[in-house]
Structure formats: structure tokens, C-alpha cells
Write a protein that holds these residues in place. Structure first.
Motif, PDB file in Angstrom:
ATOM      1  N   ALA A 272      23.318  35.688  16.811  1.00 35.41           N
ATOM      2  CA  ALA A 272      23.403  36.839  15.918  1.00 35.41           C
ATOM      3  C   ALA A 272      22.353  37.858  16.331  1.00 35.41           C
ATOM      4  O   ALA A 272      21.440  37.552  17.094  1.00 35.41           O
ATOM      5  N   ALA A 273      22.488  39.062  15.800  1.00 33.08           N
ATOM      6  CA  ALA A 273      21.495  40.116  16.018  1.00 33.08           C
ATOM      7  C   ALA A 273      21.197  40.765  14.678  1.00 33.08           C
ATOM      8  O   ALA A 273      22.081  40.898  13.825  1.00 33.08           O
ATOM      9  N   LEU A 274      19.949  41.138  14.504  1.00 33.21           N
ATOM     10  CA  LEU A 274      19.502  41.784  13.282  1.00 33.21           C
ATOM     11  C   LEU A 274      18.632  42.962  13.678  1.00 33.21           C
ATOM     12  O   LEU A 274      17.661  42.786  14.421  1.00 33.21           O
ATOM     13  N   THR A 275      18.987  44.154  13.225  1.00 28.20           N
ATOM     14  CA  THR A 275      18.210  45.347  13.555  1.00 28.20           C
ATOM     15  C   THR A 275      17.448  45.800  12.323  1.00 28.20           C
ATOM     16  O   THR A 275      18.021  45.932  11.243  1.00 28.20           O
TER      17      THR A 275
ATOM     18  N   LEU B  51      12.329  46.287  21.307  1.00 29.95           N
ATOM     19  CA  LEU B  51      11.897  47.513  20.647  1.00 29.95           C
ATOM     20  C   LEU B  51      12.835  48.635  21.044  1.00 29.95           C
ATOM     21  O   LEU B  51      13.051  48.884  22.221  1.00 29.95           O
ATOM     22  N   GLY B  52      13.389  49.288  20.053  1.00 25.95           N
ATOM     23  CA  GLY B  52      14.322  50.377  20.301  1.00 25.95           C
ATOM     24  C   GLY B  52      13.639  51.717  20.181  1.00 25.95           C
ATOM     25  O   GLY B  52      12.417  51.840  20.286  1.00 25.95           O
ATOM     26  N   ASN B  53      14.434  52.709  19.923  1.00 27.52           N
ATOM     27  CA  ASN B  53      13.961  54.087  19.831  1.00 27.52           C
ATOM     28  C   ASN B  53      13.175  54.320  18.553  1.00 27.52           C
ATOM     29  O   ASN B  53      13.340  53.612  17.567  1.00 27.52           O
TER      30      ASN B  53
ATOM     31  N   THR C  24      15.071  45.099  17.188  1.00 24.36           N
ATOM     32  CA  THR C  24      16.243  44.242  17.127  1.00 24.36           C
ATOM     33  C   THR C  24      15.846  42.806  17.432  1.00 24.36           C
ATOM     34  O   THR C  24      15.210  42.525  18.458  1.00 24.36           O
ATOM     35  N   LEU C  25      16.210  41.916  16.530  1.00 20.67           N
ATOM     36  CA  LEU C  25      16.001  40.486  16.704  1.00 20.67           C
ATOM     37  C   LEU C  25      17.324  39.891  17.151  1.00 20.67           C
ATOM     38  O   LEU C  25      18.367  40.174  16.559  1.00 20.67           O
TER      39      LEU C  25
ATOM     40  N   ASN D 141      16.291  34.360  14.070  1.00 20.13           N
ATOM     41  CA  ASN D 141      16.189  35.709  13.517  1.00 20.13           C
ATOM     42  C   ASN D 141      15.580  35.691  12.118  1.00 20.13           C
ATOM     43  O   ASN D 141      14.771  36.549  11.781  1.00 20.13           O
ATOM     44  N   ALA D 142      15.970  34.709  11.308  1.00 18.46           N
ATOM     45  CA  ALA D 142      15.423  34.606   9.955  1.00 18.46           C
ATOM     46  C   ALA D 142      13.928  34.321   9.999  1.00 18.46           C
ATOM     47  O   ALA D 142      13.151  34.908   9.238  1.00 18.46           O
TER      48      ALA D 142
END
Length: 92
Positions: free
Chosen positions: A21-24, A54-56, A66-67, A74-75
Motif C-alpha cells: 500500500a501507499a500513504l501520502t 519526500l515529494g514536492n 509518501t509511505l 505504513n501504519a
């Protein structure tokens, strides 16, 4: 969180059967800078097992983070980031 509670949480999430999964998140830029410069972001990634990207820079001094990994990873990363955010707020 005690280690028994943490283990129970991890076990319950692993039982969900979801593997990836992904979490932003949007985090304050000054918090992200402190976490990165002190090596805490890398420590959180290692402890949780999540990949942290690390994003913008976003609106109003926020930065996209974003994890990605298992839901458990992620949790845990989100929990550790929340703990660091609380510590940061108490110091400033």
C-alpha cells in the motif's frame, strides 16, 4: 506504545492479507527538515519497514511525504511520525 500492544497491532494488520500500500501525508516543511537532518526519517523507515519518499513542497510550507510498503509498515511509520511531530511541537 508498549511492545505487547505493538506486537498485537502488527499481528492484526498482517492478518488483513493486504501486502502493499501507499500513504501520502502532508507534513510541515520545518518538521521534515528536522527529521531528515537529524537522521530520524531514516530511523523511522528502518524501524517501520516502510519506504519514505519526500515529494514536492506543497501549500503553506507543507511537504508531501509518501509511505510505501505493507499496511503494517505504513501504519507504524505514520505512528512514529506522529510521535516525532508531537515532540517537535512541544519543543517549539
Amino acid at each position: 506504545m508498549s511492545s505487547n500492544n505493538e506486537r498485537a497491532f502488527v499481528t492484526a494488520l498482517q492478518a488483513s492479507g493486504i501486502n502493499s500500500a501507499a500513504l501520502t501525508l502532508l507534513l510541515p516543511m520545518n518538521l521534515v527538515n528536522v527529521l531528515v537532518s537529524n537522521g530520524l526519517m531514516a530511523e523511522i523507515a528502518q524501524r517501520s519497514g516502510a519506504k519514505i519518499d519526500l515529494g514536492n513542497e506543497g501549500p503553506s510550507g507543507m511537504r508531501q511525504v509518501t509511505l510505501s510498503g505493507t499496511m503494517v509498515a505504513n501504519a507504524l511509520a505514520s505512528l512514529y511520525l506522529q510521535e516525532k511531530a508531537i515532540q517537535f511541537q512541544q519543543m517549539h
